[in-house]
Motif scaffolding. Sequence first.
Motif, PDB file in Angstrom:
ATOM      1  N   PRO A  16       0.455   1.988 -12.463  1.00 46.13           N
ATOM      2  CA  PRO A  16      -0.238   0.766 -13.071  1.00 46.13           C
ATOM      3  C   PRO A  16      -1.069  -0.257 -12.195  1.00 46.13           C
ATOM      4  N   TYR A  17      -0.239  -0.382 -10.842  1.00 41.58           N
ATOM      5  CA  TYR A  17      -0.668  -1.254  -9.950  1.00 41.58           C
ATOM      6  C   TYR A  17      -0.510  -0.808  -8.499  1.00 41.58           C
ATOM      7  N   VAL A  18      -1.796  -0.755  -7.733  1.00 41.33           N
ATOM      8  CA  VAL A  18      -1.764  -0.261  -6.491  1.00 41.33           C
ATOM      9  C   VAL A  18      -2.530  -1.458  -5.617  1.00 41.33           C
ATOM     10  N   ILE A  19      -1.954  -1.791  -4.244  1.00 39.01           N
ATOM     11  CA  ILE A  19      -2.404  -2.626  -3.328  1.00 39.01           C
ATOM     12  C   ILE A  19      -2.787  -2.023  -2.198  1.00 39.01           C
ATOM     13  N   GLY A  20      -3.975  -2.096  -1.740  1.00 36.11           N
ATOM     14  CA  GLY A  20      -4.455  -1.348  -0.406  1.00 36.11           C
ATOM     15  C   GLY A  20      -5.197  -2.562   0.358  1.00 36.11           C
ATOM     16  N   MET A  21      -5.673  -2.383   1.582  1.00 40.45           N
ATOM     17  CA  MET A  21      -6.433  -2.873   2.319  1.00 40.45           C
ATOM     18  C   MET A  21      -7.915  -2.515   2.707  1.00 40.45           C
ATOM     19  N   LYS A  22      -8.747  -3.368   2.535  1.00 38.23           N
ATOM     20  CA  LYS A  22     -10.128  -2.870   2.372  1.00 38.23           C
ATOM     21  C   LYS A  22     -10.885  -2.908   3.677  1.00 38.23           C
ATOM     22  N   GLN A  23     -10.085  -3.113   4.975  1.00 38.78           N
ATOM     23  CA  GLN A  23     -10.511  -3.145   6.206  1.00 38.78           C
ATOM     24  C   GLN A  23      -9.594  -3.313   7.120  1.00 38.78           C
ATOM     25  N   ASN A  65       0.386  -0.865   3.051  1.00 35.98           N
ATOM     26  CA  ASN A  65      -0.003  -2.052   4.091  1.00 35.98           C
ATOM     27  C   ASN A  65      -0.214  -1.269   5.247  1.00 35.98           C
ATOM     28  N   ALA A  66      -1.636  -0.819   5.098  1.00 34.37           N
ATOM     29  CA  ALA A  66      -2.185   0.049   6.309  1.00 34.37           C
ATOM     30  C   ALA A  66      -3.705  -0.429   6.337  1.00 34.37           C
ATOM     31  N   CYS A  67      -4.337   0.012   7.488  1.00 32.34           N
ATOM     32  CA  CYS A  67      -5.737  -0.462   7.500  1.00 32.34           C
ATOM     33  C   CYS A  67      -6.762   0.453   6.581  1.00 32.34           C
ATOM     34  N   TYR A  68      -7.647   0.212   6.102  1.00 33.54           N
ATOM     35  CA  TYR A  68      -8.646   0.902   5.323  1.00 33.54           C
ATOM     36  C   TYR A  68      -7.999   1.768   4.221  1.00 33.54           C
ATOM     37  N   SER A  69      -7.215   1.160   3.667  1.00 30.90           N
ATOM     38  CA  SER A  69      -6.291   2.086   2.630  1.00 30.90           C
ATOM     39  C   SER A  69      -6.873   1.807   1.214  1.00 30.90           C
ATOM     40  N   GLU A  70      -7.960   1.146   0.728  1.00 34.57           N
ATOM     41  CA  GLU A  70      -8.607   0.708  -0.266  1.00 34.57           C
ATOM     42  C   GLU A  70      -8.888   1.964  -0.942  1.00 34.57           C
ATOM     43  N   VAL A  71      -9.327   2.964  -0.202  1.00 33.18           N
ATOM     44  CA  VAL A  71      -9.810   4.286  -1.024  1.00 33.18           C
ATOM     45  C   VAL A  71      -8.715   5.011  -1.702  1.00 33.18           C
ATOM     46  N   LEU A  76      -6.001  12.014  16.420  1.00 34.33           N
ATOM     47  CA  LEU A  76      -6.673  10.654  15.974  1.00 34.33           C
ATOM     48  C   LEU A  76      -6.179   9.492  17.014  1.00 34.33           C
ATOM     49  N   GLU A  77      -6.750   9.400  18.514  1.00 37.13           N
ATOM     50  CA  GLU A  77      -6.085   8.789  19.228  1.00 37.13           C
ATOM     51  C   GLU A  77      -6.493   7.339  19.294  1.00 37.13           C
ATOM     52  N   ASN A  78      -7.407   6.967  18.349  1.00 36.56           N
ATOM     53  CA  ASN A  78      -7.761   5.425  18.190  1.00 36.56           C
ATOM     54  C   ASN A  78      -7.218   4.757  17.032  1.00 36.56           C
ATOM     55  N   VAL A  79      -6.500   5.571  16.097  1.00 31.77           N
ATOM     56  CA  VAL A  79      -6.115   4.630  15.021  1.00 31.77           C
ATOM     57  C   VAL A  79      -4.888   3.562  15.338  1.00 31.77           C
ATOM     58  N   ARG A  80      -5.109   2.385  15.110  1.00 35.18           N
ATOM     59  CA  ARG A  80      -4.574   1.251  15.432  1.00 35.18           C
ATOM     60  C   ARG A  80      -4.277   0.308  14.324  1.00 35.18           C
ATOM     61  N   SER A  81      -3.565  -0.754  14.269  1.00 36.67           N
ATOM     62  CA  SER A  81      -3.392  -1.653  13.200  1.00 36.67           C
ATOM     63  C   SER A  81      -4.507  -2.622  13.176  1.00 36.67           C
ATOM     64  N   ILE A  82      -5.441  -2.620  14.169  1.00 37.39           N
ATOM     65  CA  ILE A  82      -6.621  -3.763  14.005  1.00 37.39           C
ATOM     66  C   ILE A  82      -7.753  -2.783  14.270  1.00 37.39           C
ATOM     67  N   ALA A  83      -7.996  -1.691  13.866  1.00 39.91           N
ATOM     68  CA  ALA A  83      -9.180  -0.858  14.017  1.00 39.91           C
ATOM     69  C   ALA A  83      -9.225  -0.022  12.961  1.00 39.91           C
ATOM     70  N   ALA A  84     -10.414   0.261  12.579  1.00 44.09           N
ATOM     71  CA  ALA A  84     -11.025   1.183  11.351  1.00 44.09           C
ATOM     72  C   ALA A  84     -10.550   2.817  11.857  1.00 44.09           C
ATOM     73  N   PRO A  85     -10.677   3.342  11.091  1.00 45.27           N
ATOM     74  CA  PRO A  85     -10.642   4.838  11.315  1.00 45.27           C
ATOM     75  C   PRO A  85     -11.696   5.424  12.149  1.00 45.27           C
ATOM     76  N   SER A 136       4.156   1.267   5.018  1.00 42.18           N
ATOM     77  CA  SER A 136       3.733   0.452   6.074  1.00 42.18           C
ATOM     78  C   SER A 136       3.539   1.355   7.380  1.00 42.18           C
ATOM     79  N   GLY A 137       2.350   1.182   7.981  1.00 41.27           N
ATOM     80  CA  GLY A 137       2.047   1.697   8.970  1.00 41.27           C
ATOM     81  C   GLY A 137       0.487   2.140   9.361  1.00 41.27           C
ATOM     82  N   HIS A 138      -0.278   3.165   9.481  1.00 42.03           N
ATOM     83  CA  HIS A 138      -1.673   3.238   9.933  1.00 42.03           C
ATOM     84  C   HIS A 138      -2.370   4.040   8.835  1.00 42.03           C
TER      85      HIS A 138
END
Length: 753
Positions: A133-140, A117-123, A219-228, A74-76
């Motif tokens: 077997p199972y991995v969950i990421g966030m696509k945006q 549980n972090a932004c843009y972690s789908e990659v 990386l000054e602008n990484v945050r929970s509601i913004a993309a990389p 859980s983080g960024h």
Amino acid sequence: MSIPSEHKKIILFLAANPKNTTPVDLQKEAKEIAEGLQRSKKGDKFQLEQQWAVTPREMQRAILDYKPEIVHFSGHGAGESGLALEDEAGQIKLVNTKALAALFEAFKEYVECVILNACYSEVQAEAIARHIPYVIGMKQTVGDKAAREFAVGFYDTLAAGESIERAYKLGCVSISMADLPEELTPVLKKKSDFSELDAAGRSRDASVSDIVEESSPALENVRSIAAPPVSLLNLDNPEGSVSLDSPLYIDRPPIESDCYQTIVKPGALIRVKAPRQMGKTSLVQRILYHAKEEGYQTAYLNFQWADGSFLTHLDELLQWFCGEITNELNLEDRLGEYWKGVLGSKNKTTKYFQRYLLSDSDRPLVLGLDEVDRIFQHSEIATDFFGLLRAWHERGKNEEIWKKLRLVISHSQEVYIPLNINQSPFNVGLPIELPELNQRQVTDLVNRHQLNWSNQEICDLMEMVGGHPYLVRVALYQVARGRINLDSLLKVAPTEEGPYYDHLRRHLVNLETDVELAATIREVINSELPVEIHTGEAFKLRSMGLIKFQGNAVIPLCGLYRQYFSHRLASPPANISAQPSLPPESQLAAIMFSDVVNSTALSVANQKLTLELVNRDFNIIRGICAKHQGKVLKEMGDGLLICFPESAVKAVACALEIQRSFAEAATTLPPSHILQHRIGIHLGEIFFFNNDIRGTGVNLAARLEGKAEPGGICISETVYQVVKTHLDLNVIDLGMQQLKGIPEPVRLYKLIP
């Protein structure tokens, strides 16, 4: 560190919130997960272990020590750049995707599930799922609350004895139940979707040691509601649609989720309307991508691809339509087989779809039909074509075969063709009208360009360009690339020197071809208050993206359009044939003066031939000028006076083409048939008076022509400052020069064609 009993599954909660990122409430997330496990009937089957302010080395050690079945980070996130852990000083330490995949490959014997549980972690999720077997990421981007709701819903379900897949689904439902429009953000990746060979190939260059060695750029602008932020090396030129893998696409909730939910419904129809460059194609492509992820067949068709002849004959249009879709689906072209007999074109098309395209597979078929405006101007064709789409949509309500067909239609213009209400696809289905970006979304886009702007700077940009996606991206691209700073950009934006030159000129040319429309926009931009205008004109201007509604009244879409058109359309176009009693009309224009070198001596030697050659060259010049939207105002013996309304760029481009054309022609002509021309160009105010054109701009252009070499071009500094960033020029500074009849010296430049 306690060793859990064997009958319990270990959930390892890893948290990182570096000092130079936006704070998020990870403590609350962990607490609510723990409370959920305690209250669940089978919660005693799980043991929650926590590691805070985790560094790369601590992550690796924690997995070694606990040997967890479930790892929850859980983080960024930073998209392609990786996950943001912490270094020894609590600052960002990025761990790249390759290293994370190698890490989990090493622990694949006991790790069953990974949650990022972090932004843009789908990659990262996709890379890790080649081993786990199972991995969950966030696509945006994912909001703090939505991330927490998903986690609690996931573990509540897991602790109730349900499967990981069901826990994932109910985690998404928990987001919806909290009335948050982010239920489609979490994505589940399964190892079964990847081959072992592919997994081995992708990880062979990675090692677990990479996790410690990865560099950590600021990386000054990484945050929970913004993309990389986007690497400047990978920053896309803001032209055309935003690619599917680009982090520069901005969601406009709830539009995307509404579309994704609709397209999976039988017989769905989505119609997307917005002015040009507002993001229609980007949205259509994402809807198709979502459908493809659901296992559907998809075909994208842009009507700009169609030859003009197809749009005048229904039979040819429908054959082209069927053929393009067949090609998009990689199927065999069987038009010849189905296009037989006396049935009409619409019946043949319907038969081709029903008996072939829809029957070839059990999977639904989603068609993305882009730029359908092109058909609007052909009313008879449009009535039949759109009536056919509506008929298919209606059949999809009851007939199983047609339920498989889903349509996504995009257009810019209002639908002004007279379609029967029961035969139009534009009054059914899900209507989507793309809005401008709001301030939060523009701020997000600013951050993705690695620009550390204040709120005031963002407001200044939006005052100029509003939330128009294309205009915003152009500005951010120019500043992020270091080509200009924000203050300078705002100054030149509504001028020909600015980066919006082509965009603004396209609108101006369209307005100048419609006198009533030009008069209407002039009325709107000259008023400080919202203006009520004729409905037809309002919808045309809205379709062009120049205005927006406030109730029944309209205002300019943004300050850029108000400033640009207030200068360019301040008064009706000058009328050279005005009555003598009328005062002269002034206009800013680029003036080109061309003259034949040594024409007097040539005429004395052979007057008839010289006149023929002059007429020949004048016709060539007229043709090139028309191509560059220049207007020949006067013939003066062996010279031409040419006007380019407010466009120095087009004037210089035209002059270069003229001289290059003559130089090329001279290589094949006999010496006696070659004329040389000199050209001078100035940008200034001119006056149309009775049947004449006057002004310092005209006088200066004539003086500049005399300073040009045979076959050459001479321009004023005013022109040079406008065109230097728009054209690739071979230029020589001639310095300050005194010109006859001009009081002050003028800096001149020689252009070498």
